[in-house]
Design an enzyme around this catalytic site. Structure first.
Site, PDB file in Angstrom:
ATOM      1  N   SER A 168      -5.876   7.326  13.642  1.00  0.00           N
ATOM      2  CA  SER A 168      -5.574   7.211  15.074  1.00  0.00           C
ATOM      3  C   SER A 168      -6.857   7.305  15.899  1.00  0.00           C
ATOM      4  O   SER A 168      -7.885   7.771  15.410  1.00  0.00           O
ATOM      5  CB  SER A 168      -4.634   8.333  15.500  1.00  0.00           C
ATOM      6  OG  SER A 168      -5.328   9.573  15.486  1.00  0.00           O
ATOM      7  N   ASN A 169      -6.782   6.863  17.142  1.00  0.00           N
ATOM      8  CA  ASN A 169      -7.980   6.918  17.987  1.00  0.00           C
ATOM      9  C   ASN A 169      -8.457   8.351  18.196  1.00  0.00           C
ATOM     10  O   ASN A 169      -9.647   8.582  18.431  1.00  0.00           O
ATOM     11  CB  ASN A 169      -7.710   6.222  19.333  1.00  0.00           C
ATOM     12  CG  ASN A 169      -7.728   4.704  19.177  1.00  0.00           C
ATOM     13  OD1 ASN A 169      -7.801   4.182  18.059  1.00  0.00           O
ATOM     14  ND2 ASN A 169      -7.674   3.998  20.298  1.00  0.00           N
ATOM     15  N   GLU A 170      -7.547   9.313  18.077  1.00  0.00           N
ATOM     16  CA  GLU A 170      -7.968  10.725  18.162  1.00  0.00           C
ATOM     17  C   GLU A 170      -8.820  11.079  16.935  1.00  0.00           C
ATOM     18  O   GLU A 170      -9.849  11.753  17.060  1.00  0.00           O
ATOM     19  CB  GLU A 170      -6.747  11.644  18.253  1.00  0.00           C
ATOM     20  CG  GLU A 170      -6.032  11.604  19.602  1.00  0.00           C
ATOM     21  CD  GLU A 170      -5.273  10.305  19.842  1.00  0.00           C
ATOM     22  OE1 GLU A 170      -4.751   9.721  18.868  1.00  0.00           O
ATOM     23  OE2 GLU A 170      -5.217   9.855  21.000  1.00  0.00           O
TER      24      GLU A 170
ATOM     25  N   GLN B 222       0.847  -1.195   0.000  1.00  0.00           N
ATOM     26  CA  GLN B 222       0.000   0.000   0.000  1.00  0.00           C
ATOM     27  C   GLN B 222       0.882   1.244   0.000  1.00  0.00           C
ATOM     28  O   GLN B 222       1.769   1.363   0.849  1.00  0.00           O
ATOM     29  CB  GLN B 222      -0.885  -0.006   1.239  1.00  0.00           C
ATOM     30  CG  GLN B 222      -1.818   1.199   1.327  1.00  0.00           C
ATOM     31  CD  GLN B 222      -2.581   1.236   2.645  1.00  0.00           C
ATOM     32  OE1 GLN B 222      -2.095   0.735   3.652  1.00  0.00           O
ATOM     33  NE2 GLN B 222      -3.742   1.828   2.649  1.00  0.00           N
ATOM     34  N   GLY B 223       0.657   2.132  -0.917  1.00  0.00           N
ATOM     35  CA  GLY B 223       1.419   3.384  -0.972  1.00  0.00           C
ATOM     36  C   GLY B 223       0.523   4.584  -0.741  1.00  0.00           C
ATOM     37  O   GLY B 223       0.201   5.314  -1.673  1.00  0.00           O
TER      38      GLY B 223
ATOM     39  N   SER C 237       0.392   6.554   2.889  1.00  0.00           N
ATOM     40  CA  SER C 237       0.988   7.509   3.820  1.00  0.00           C
ATOM     41  C   SER C 237       2.282   8.098   3.285  1.00  0.00           C
ATOM     42  O   SER C 237       3.035   7.438   2.572  1.00  0.00           O
ATOM     43  CB  SER C 237       1.308   6.832   5.152  1.00  0.00           C
ATOM     44  OG  SER C 237       0.140   6.510   5.831  1.00  0.00           O
TER      45      SER C 237
ATOM     46  N   GLU D 191     -12.621  -2.095   5.692  1.00  0.00           N
ATOM     47  CA  GLU D 191     -11.971  -2.597   6.889  1.00  0.00           C
ATOM     48  C   GLU D 191     -12.938  -2.877   8.027  1.00  0.00           C
ATOM     49  O   GLU D 191     -12.524  -3.321   9.088  1.00  0.00           O
ATOM     50  CB  GLU D 191     -10.935  -1.570   7.373  1.00  0.00           C
ATOM     51  CG  GLU D 191      -9.686  -1.538   6.534  1.00  0.00           C
ATOM     52  CD  GLU D 191      -8.812  -2.739   6.838  1.00  0.00           C
ATOM     53  OE1 GLU D 191      -7.944  -2.597   7.707  1.00  0.00           O
ATOM     54  OE2 GLU D 191      -9.000  -3.807   6.230  1.00  0.00           O
TER      55      GLU D 191
END
Lengths: 384, 399, 384, 399
Positions: free
Chosen positions: B384-386, B126-127, B129, B244
């Protein structure tokens, strides 16, 4: 009540800070130290000796500098800031603490000057696999014979046990495995026949060893302190080590906190520094609260380790360790989370601080263990 | 309302359970269970066994090897796979690029890629990030400029998981920098052997090599490798990430780990008894079990609510699964460290398979702390969880 | 696996929601209900009867409607949303649960139709001061004599015990205080000589009573169920009450959460709605996670309360209660904090939800108690 | 570095300890200990006893009845006062309006108000918060317009603690609405008997009447009641609020409460033994003790750092004391509820002193839940814990 350091203490702290900053400024250096045969840098060790750190807690009569728990706290706090890998805790705090109290005049004269000058290191081979955190749970035996003692048993995760020039080994001269009485200490050259050491790296980049003792013969003069009566002394010295661990964790926590705050200021996402986001600001504020509370408890540990009543001392040290370990754990996790991905890379400092904090938190008992000590005592000792 | 499985569902579950446990080699499943790194061959072996039985790509269209399952069956499949410690079919292949190609790709792309993607003949990376584009993914900077029948790609991707094994990589690239950031992104397939691609390992704090940086320097990609329309890549990425949902909380895997923690605690001595006799440990373990049970039902509710809904709609309740799921996963690795006690500390040298030479403590103990360290990532990656809390506040609560 | 309600269940839930909304829409009305002699509104009780709620869990043969745990969950969830003060838990779930299982044909025929039509209420006088949450810890005695039994003892915090038309009293016909065997149940008219009741309000605005039994003579026909064998039944009915409490807490949590989110949107400070502040948004998000997890466990409770194996049932219900109570506590505190000052005023709804949640969380055992049950069992029961 | 007291400090402490415990009537101290509401006379009686000994206003200038103490002595004073469950001298008088008048007031104001304020002959209330101005205090709307030698005050204040007993109220009022919000505020003293003032009780969820709303309708206040300069009120308010530093964490009070919790747990039966035998309860109690010990030392460090510093400088470490102090206070009230167990539920009617008629459970138990409910306020008032975290992030961390 007085929170000021003396001028000497302030100078000491500043000198160590400079020394650590110099030796550990570039994190790559730490990697090279770890790659050396003993897992640390002899050159650093010599510098510690030159600065007088290795003789610090010994009495002047023995060739030391008469430092107390505050001095040890200052040293270990700075070592925590740098993630220093040298065996100060093993040699000076644990080994030295046992030696200076239990050693005969001959033993002290033989070893303390050598420790102070940096030519001799110690390790405390005490912990056994089945014991978990119970200091009295010792199965290793020392059987008396005509010439001295024969030792048999196995010691686990002996800090810096792979490189130490002398081991201090605990073994039963009497009693059953979980008795408080009957534990003795022996000074042992690891080259003695029957001593098998397996050294390895620890998760936080230091070193430790498994030590197996198979019919190891030592002379009677190897006995350190009174036969069968070592436990109170071991407990005292482990408490001193806890105070040192609290200070070391504090130093590491403060660096990790500052690293995180700096990162929040620099990292931009969505067109602004992520430190502008209030939810992250509040987590950072909680990190400050956690480290300040840890500082207070590290000071409490340094004070209470001098307490004359052993029961009160042990409860106080357990309280200090429980709080410092809990806050170190939370602060470490928050630091990783606030950084994001970069913090889980080996290249970046933060993860190493987190790993060291995780290991310090568990050393000589985890949060649950120490909280149970406080609970069993019915709470904290009343202040005088 | 009945949270129990129907007889048909139980039969379905038992078939899968038996297949997973009898057909996937035990040494592979043991590595999964202990949280150790798998070799490339382990993934390939396992996925091909699954694929031969039609179990590698159940979510794909039936004509490309998918299964016409109910949401409950899909849920059971994931849970049983995880509970048996079977390596999940490579997510980049089966949950990410495969569905994107199947839904948005050309017929030629489907023919060329889908069968080999399903069988793991092609390994995808996967490209997405980039160093400056983490939570703010749409700010990515890697460019693809059109020159004749090619795109010329320049830039850098990071956190490319298992990129060292990859044959191909699917990338989000900027094809128009004059419009707002989400509107100028395209989805493109790149052969990793193309000149100009360099891969640099990132070693993580657990000592593992799982992620990589990938550098693109004037990399020439045939224009036919563009998926779907130019500048619509952001839509395809959102579609991809929404796949997902099921399994994001990894409940089956955590259940398996907690069962293992329990077993190890019962056989690890500590003082007078075993670790299991420590009431504080037991209390923390019980909380994890309870939270996990609640999350399992929450997940079932999400699954049930999906029935009859188009599966390409993102569901904000996946944020709840992500937050709680990651918290419980992390707690489970901490419990493992607690069982190991002092023997969580040794970090012996490893052989090329990443195993001890030999173990210092109990043979599972040296993997505990690395797993704990490694699992800090689960509350960071995939949003992220944030970010998840932002989504809940906005999408659910209207704040 | 099926998460849908039947059409009947959906209609039931909608009707109760409308009824509760109507009776409790204006919070001032609740105050007037509390001020009535029995501490609740007879008119509401009659409406519940008309809707069939009071006969819901009884079999059709006994004059009920054959509802199961899902139906009870639906009722109690809506009652939680409205902070309903009527004695549904005491009369229908606890009293009714005991009666329908242990009652003789005569007892059922005498009482169940009266309960269903709203003309008779029950209370379960079981808990004793020394017992805390141990259901088997019963010191009250029932001594057999020629005519029946003589009861002596004291029962505490009997829910709606002040207004109940009949009490179901547990008492020992054999065994020592903490034995599991030897506990029996008796149906008692509170007007019987020797029954002393002291009623009072509870912190959450409902009613309870202390009940003292001084040489209370009851006929042999007052015995409910088999002599000395009541404990398993009591445990089952208390588990059913826990499932109902979980549902009631869930309803209250969701209203309190929504109230808080609305407030965040309306309240402005520093020139903007405070709901714009990310730290508060994240707390609100955590409230949603907490209530969704609680919903899942309330459903688990409704399912597992039907489990045939009593040991598995009890552990599952304890797990459900522990999670719901913990989340209710945290959600309640967050709701107050996010509101600020207004939430601690008697005039505003939020504080009342918080108080009710606090009391529900402790009813029939607090978080610690139920977690211990799970721990003692070695964890949750495996699903079939 | 030595965290222990010097012999002089111990002597000082012992003198205070003895005085507080022998001179302040036990029934008053018992109400404080149990967290019950005090009657007006209880406050007055206690403060006058303290004042006669010079112990009501130690922070004031010496010429107005203050003490020339070291920071450590001031700290000991507060801790011992709280540990003996002595009612604190009325904060509105001694920590708020008194120091403001002493520092910024006219000579006439000092003569007129300070002696009677110290002796609680005048009971002051605080008029700062308004319905729309909570955390954002400076957005207050109550106005004072000048007409000849008077100000005419209109508006509403809220959360006026113990306003029902007040003789006077000190208010922040808007005297210029054309400038930025902080710059148009003045500090003014108002006699509560002035026509146009109405007080409305606010009943809190614990059932208590502690706070009030105060309405001002064309209230005429002599211009001489303005403190300091016109439009400088915001500075005086900041000065006033910074005086809260010592004692904000209420460590002495919490220590006393935890000791009481311990004692009650040891004598409250629960099943086979006492509440004290419950390891989970003990564990939570021990955590509170440990956190409190750390906070006590944190507070001592703040006190020590103040030596030689001007005392009118706000110290951001008070935010740490506020956050942790309020958390531990709240935890201590929760422990009390846990000890009470089922007997935390009864809420019997009360007589006019707020006491049971008679108790249902143990005589202390019915006060436990109201105290727990009431103490939710401590993380809200005086700058909520969210505001404190903002302050730490900005002032300490530079975020």
């Amino acid at each position: 009540m007085d929170f000021d350091l003396t001028d000497e203490q302030r100078m000491l702290s500043d000198s160590i800070r400079r020394l650590v900053a110099d030796a550990y400024d570039d994190f790559e250096k730490r990697k090279t130290y770890r790659a050396q045969p003993r897992g640390y840098a002899d050159a650093n060790w010599q510098k510690f000796a030159e600065m007088g750190l290795l003789g610090l807690p010994f009495s002047e009569d023995d060739g030391g500098f008469g430092g107390g728990p505050v001095e040890t706290m200052l040293v270990c706090e700075q070592f925590g800031r740098g993630l220093v890998v040298e065996p100060y805790l093993a040699t000076v705090v644990l080994g030295g603490g046992l030696l200076k109290r239990a050693g005969s005049a001959e033993q002290r004269a033989e070893l303390i000057p050598a420790i102070a000058e940096g030519s001799l290191t110690l390790a405390f081979a005490h912990q056994e696999r089945q014991a978990r955190h119970d200091l009295f749970d010792i199965a290793t035996t020392a059987t008396r014979n005509a010439d001295g003692y024969v030792l048999n048993g196995a010691k686990g995760v002996v800090l810096h046990g792979d490189s130490a020039d002398r081991l201090i080994v605990s073994a039963r001269t009497a009693g059953a495995r979980r008795d408080r009485d009957g534990i003795s200490l022996f000074l042992l050259d690891p080259a003695t026949a029957g001593v098998i050491r397996r050294g390895y790296a620890t998760q936080d980049g230091l070193r430790a060893a498994e030590v197996v003792l198979e019919n190891v013969s030592v002379p009677a003069s190897a006995l350190l302190g009174a036969e069968g009566a070592a436990l109170p002394l071991i407990e005292q010295v482990v408490d001193e080590a806890q105070a040192a661990i609290c200070a070391e964790a504090l130093g590491a926590m403060e660096v990790l906190r500052d690293l995180t705050v700096d990162y929040l200021k620099q990292r931009t996402q969505f067109g602004q520094p992520i430190g502008n986001f209030q939810a992250l600001q509040h987590r950072a504020a909680d990190m400050l609260v956690a480290s300040e509370q840890a500082r207070s408890m590290a000071m409490y540990a340094a004070m209470m380790v001098q307490e004359a009543d052993p029961a009160a001392r042990r409860v106080a040290l357990s309280a200090a360790k429980a709080l410092v370990a809990k806050n170190a754990d939370q602060l470490g996790k928050d630091a990783i989370q606030l950084h994001g991905g970069i913090a889980v890379t080996e290249e970046y400092k933060a993860g190493h601080y987190f790993k060291r904090l995780t290991m310090l938190a568990g050393l000589f008992g985890d949060v649950d263990h120490h909280l149970r000590v406080v609970v069993a005592a019915g709470g904290l000792p009343e202040a005088a | 309302m009945d949270l129990r499985y129907t007889p048909d569902e139980i039969a379905f579950r038992d078939d899968l359970r038996k297949f997973f446990r009898s057909e996937i080699p035990l040494p592979i499943r043991r590595k999964v269970s202990e949280g150790r790194a798998l070799a490339r061959d382990d993934y390939v072996t396992s996925q091909r066994i699954l694929h031969a039985k039609g179990l590698a790509t159940p979510n794909w269209p039936v004509q490309w090897g998918g299964q016409d399952w109910t949401p409950v069956q899909r849920y059971i499949y994931v849970e049983e796979l995880q509970a048996a410690a079977v390596p999940q079919p490579l997510g980049f292949n089966v949950n990410m690029v495969g569905p994107v190609i199947a839904t948005f790709g050309s017929e030629a792309q489907k023919q060329r890629f889908l069968p080999s993607t399903a069988n793991l003949d092609i390994w995808w990376a996967q490209g997405f990030s980039e160093p400056g584009a983490g939570s703010d993914l749409a700010s990515l900077k890697t460019t693809a400029r059109r020159e004749g029948e090619e795109f010329i790609v320049n830039g850098q991707k990071t956190w490319t998981t298992l990129g060292q094994y990859a044959d191909w990589i699917f990338c989000l690239v900027r094809t128009d920098s004059t419009v707002k950031k989400q509107a100028g992104i395209s989805f493109i397939l790149i052969d990793m052997k193309t000149p100009g691609i360099t891969l640099r390992p990132i070693i993580t704090i657990d000592g593992g090599h799982e992620v990589n940086e990938v550098f693109f320097d004037e990399v020439r990609v045939p224009a036919e490798n563009l998926v779907g329309e130019l500048n619509k890549g952001w839509d395809y990425a959102k579609f991809l990430l929404s796949n997902e949902r099921i399994g994001i909380a990894r409940i089956g895997m955590t259940k398996e780990r907690l069962a293992r923690v329990k077993r190890l605690a019962q056989e690890t001595p500590a003082g007078e008894g075993m670790v299991w006799d420590d009431p504080d440990f037991r209390r923390r373990l019980a909380w994890s079990e309870i939270e996990l049970k609640a999350l399992e039902i929450t997940q079932m509710r999400v699954v049930a609510a999906q029935r009859g809904k188009a599966s390409d709609k993102p569901d904000p309740s996946s944020s709840i699964l992500k937050i709680k799921g990651s918290e419980i996963q992390q707690a489970s690795t901490q419990l493992l460290v607690d069982v190991a006690g002092p023997y969580a500390m040794p970090r012996p040298d490893r052989d090329e398979e990443g195993l001890n030479l030999p173990s210092v403590g109990p043979d599972w103990a040296d993997a505990a702390a690395p797993l704990f360290f490694n699992y800090r990532k689960v509350s960071i990656y995939g949003g992220s969880n944030e970010i998840q809390r932002n989504i809940i506040a906005k999408a659910f609560l209207g704040l």
